[in-house]
Design a protein around this motif. Structure first.
Motif, PDB file in Angstrom:
ATOM      1  N   PRO A   1      50.638 -15.791  64.600  1.00  0.00           N
ATOM      2  CA  PRO A   1      50.372 -14.738  63.616  1.00  0.00           C
ATOM      3  C   PRO A   1      51.003 -13.417  64.059  1.00  0.00           C
ATOM      4  N   ASN A   2      51.452 -12.643  63.095  1.00  0.00           N
ATOM      5  CA  ASN A   2      52.163 -11.414  63.419  1.00  0.00           C
ATOM      6  C   ASN A   2      51.263 -10.404  64.123  1.00  0.00           C
ATOM      7  N   PRO A   3      51.658  -9.961  65.315  1.00  0.00           N
ATOM      8  CA  PRO A   3      50.880  -8.923  66.009  1.00  0.00           C
ATOM      9  C   PRO A   3      51.097  -7.567  65.339  1.00  0.00           C
ATOM     10  N   SER A   4      50.265  -6.622  65.675  1.00  0.00           N
ATOM     11  CA  SER A   4      50.325  -5.307  65.024  1.00  0.00           C
ATOM     12  C   SER A   4      51.652  -4.601  65.268  1.00  0.00           C
ATOM     13  N   HIS A   5      52.310  -4.883  66.411  1.00  0.00           N
ATOM     14  CA  HIS A   5      53.574  -4.215  66.699  1.00  0.00           C
ATOM     15  C   HIS A   5      54.772  -4.903  66.056  1.00  0.00           C
ATOM     16  N   HIS A   6      54.534  -6.034  65.344  1.00  0.00           N
ATOM     17  CA  HIS A   6      55.629  -6.757  64.683  1.00  0.00           C
ATOM     18  C   HIS A   6      55.095  -7.345  63.375  1.00  0.00           C
ATOM     19  N   PRO A   7      54.685  -6.499  62.444  1.00  0.00           N
ATOM     20  CA  PRO A   7      53.982  -6.980  61.249  1.00  0.00           C
ATOM     21  C   PRO A   7      54.842  -7.777  60.285  1.00  0.00           C
ATOM     22  N   ALA A   8      56.174  -7.613  60.319  1.00  0.00           N
ATOM     23  CA  ALA A   8      57.044  -8.296  59.356  1.00  0.00           C
ATOM     24  C   ALA A   8      57.319  -9.739  59.738  1.00  0.00           C
ATOM     25  N   GLY A   9      57.055 -10.127  60.972  1.00  0.00           N
ATOM     26  CA  GLY A   9      57.310 -11.488  61.415  1.00  0.00           C
ATOM     27  C   GLY A   9      58.791 -11.787  61.563  1.00  0.00           C
ATOM     28  N   ASP A  10      59.102 -13.059  61.815  1.00  0.00           N
ATOM     29  CA  ASP A  10      60.486 -13.475  62.061  1.00  0.00           C
ATOM     30  C   ASP A  10      60.966 -14.551  61.097  1.00  0.00           C
ATOM     31  N   PHE A  11      60.226 -15.675  61.022  1.00  0.00           N
ATOM     32  CA  PHE A  11      60.659 -16.812  60.225  1.00  0.00           C
ATOM     33  C   PHE A  11      59.456 -17.389  59.477  1.00  0.00           C
ATOM     34  N   SER A  12      59.756 -18.260  58.505  1.00  0.00           N
ATOM     35  CA  SER A  12      58.695 -18.891  57.714  1.00  0.00           C
ATOM     36  C   SER A  12      58.691 -20.394  57.945  1.00  0.00           C
ATOM     37  N   LEU A  13      57.515 -20.986  57.856  1.00  0.00           N
ATOM     38  CA  LEU A  13      57.364 -22.435  57.943  1.00  0.00           C
ATOM     39  C   LEU A  13      57.282 -23.023  56.545  1.00  0.00           C
TER      40      LEU A  13
ATOM     41  N   THR B   1      55.582 -14.827  63.606  1.00  0.00           N
ATOM     42  CA  THR B   1      56.356 -14.261  64.713  1.00  0.00           C
ATOM     43  C   THR B   1      56.693 -15.338  65.737  1.00  0.00           C
ATOM     44  N   PHE B   2      57.950 -15.350  66.173  1.00  0.00           N
ATOM     45  CA  PHE B   2      58.359 -16.277  67.220  1.00  0.00           C
ATOM     46  C   PHE B   2      57.639 -15.906  68.513  1.00  0.00           C
ATOM     47  N   SER B   3      56.999 -16.888  69.109  1.00  0.00           N
ATOM     48  CA  SER B   3      56.154 -16.644  70.284  1.00  0.00           C
ATOM     49  C   SER B   3      56.941 -16.435  71.568  1.00  0.00           C
ATOM     50  N   GLY B   4      58.238 -16.782  71.555  1.00  0.00           N
ATOM     51  CA  GLY B   4      59.000 -16.791  72.803  1.00  0.00           C
ATOM     52  C   GLY B   4      58.911 -18.116  73.531  1.00  0.00           C
ATOM     53  N   ILE B   5      58.381 -19.135  72.843  1.00  0.00           N
ATOM     54  CA  ILE B   5      58.245 -20.489  73.406  1.00  0.00           C
ATOM     55  C   ILE B   5      58.961 -21.457  72.465  1.00  0.00           C
ATOM     56  N   GLY B   6      59.893 -22.228  73.008  1.00  0.00           N
ATOM     57  CA  GLY B   6      60.626 -23.148  72.157  1.00  0.00           C
ATOM     58  C   GLY B   6      61.207 -24.313  72.930  1.00  0.00           C
ATOM     59  N   LEU B   7      61.500 -25.381  72.203  1.00  0.00           N
ATOM     60  CA  LEU B   7      62.207 -26.527  72.744  1.00  0.00           C
ATOM     61  C   LEU B   7      63.618 -26.522  72.170  1.00  0.00           C
TER      62      LEU B   7
ATOM     63  N   SER C   1      62.794 -26.993  63.559  1.00  0.00           N
ATOM     64  CA  SER C   1      61.406 -27.195  63.160  1.00  0.00           C
ATOM     65  C   SER C   1      60.530 -26.157  63.859  1.00  0.00           C
ATOM     66  N   GLY C   2      59.264 -26.148  63.462  1.00  0.00           N
ATOM     67  CA  GLY C   2      58.354 -25.186  64.084  1.00  0.00           C
ATOM     68  C   GLY C   2      56.910 -25.605  63.896  1.00  0.00           C
ATOM     69  N   GLU C   3      56.049 -24.934  64.594  1.00  0.00           N
ATOM     70  CA  GLU C   3      54.611 -25.130  64.450  1.00  0.00           C
ATOM     71  C   GLU C   3      53.914 -23.806  64.687  1.00  0.00           C
ATOM     72  N   ALA C   4      52.756 -23.648  64.059  1.00  0.00           N
ATOM     73  CA  ALA C   4      51.974 -22.429  64.220  1.00  0.00           C
ATOM     74  C   ALA C   4      50.920 -22.628  65.303  1.00  0.00           C
ATOM     75  N   PHE C   5      50.782 -21.613  66.149  1.00  0.00           N
ATOM     76  CA  PHE C   5      49.765 -21.627  67.200  1.00  0.00           C
ATOM     77  C   PHE C   5      48.825 -20.463  66.949  1.00  0.00           C
TER      78      PHE C   5
END
Length: 219
Positions: free
Chosen positions: A131-143, A157-163, A193-197
């Motif tokens: 979920p978008n943190p307060s310092h990055h409200p617009a997010g990055d990508f959509s699922l 928001t991209f978490s900084g964790i990826g395969l 692909s992606g997943e929400a955490f």
């Protein structure tokens, strides 16, 4: 599976704390930030780690050593100057091998179970979104289902964790370059692909966020 921890950033927003200490070694609740990742990766059964570094990188090597105290093997990918995210991963590919690998930003903290992450067949990347943190409200990508796209509403928001599959970097040249354009190109081809955490996650990018995480973990 092997994993890479990105630790080459200068940490400009974290100054003056990072003037003499690399950001991944900043202590949180009595332990360097990067050690949380190492412990979690080891707990997920990942035994071979690559850590890139640039600013004050020798301090990282001295602090972590060969990884044996956590039951892992750490290889280092030194950069001078720093090569940005894409360039840093590309430089480390010989250490990461031919199979898909996990990459974690060194300046995030997260309770995700790394063992549960899988790169689906036919995809070049799989990103963990939060979920978008307060310092990055617009997010990055959509699922859209399990596909990650660079259009649409409901952005996360991209978490900084990826395969990533090594093939994502086909055609790249040595040097500094960002990861974003590679991901967007692969998204356009339906290869990401992606997943929400929705668990605990923090982007430790400023002294204020570092203090908030410290309070959260110490409370």
């Amino acid at each position: 599976m092997k994993a890479m921890i990105l630790a080459a950033g200068r940490g400009e927003r974290m100054r003056p704390l990072t003037d003499h200490t690399p950001k991944p070694l900043l202590p949180v609740a009595g332990k360097p930030l990067i050690e949380y990742h190492i412990e979690a990766l080891a707990g997920a059964g990942i035994r071979e780690l690559v850590i890139n570094h640039a600013h004050l990188g020798k301090q990282i090597e001295a602090a972590l050593g060969d990884g044996s105290r956590w039951g892992v093997t750490i290889h280092y990918s030194a950069e001078s100057p720093a090569l940005e995210t894409g360039g840093g991963i590309f430089r480390a590919l010989p250490l990461l091998g031919e199979a898909p690998f996990l990459v974690v930003n060194g300046d995030v903290w997260c309770e995700i179970d790394f063992a549960g992450l899988v790169l689906p067949p036919g995809r070049l990347a799989h990103l963990v979104m939060v979920p978008n943190p307060s310092h990055h409200p617009a997010g990055d990508f959509s699922l859209e289902g399990d596909a990650l796209v660079d259009v649409g509403s409901g952005r996360l928001t991209f978490s900084g964790i990826g395969l990533y599959a090594p093939a994502l970097f086909t055609g790249c040249d040595s040097g500094a370059f960002p990861l974003g354009p590679l991901l967007r190109s692969a998204m356009a081809a339906g290869e990401v692909s992606g997943e929400a955490f929705f668990g605990r996650w923090s982007d430790v990018g400023t002294p204020q966020r570092l203090a908030a995480l410290e309070q959260s973990l110490s409370g």
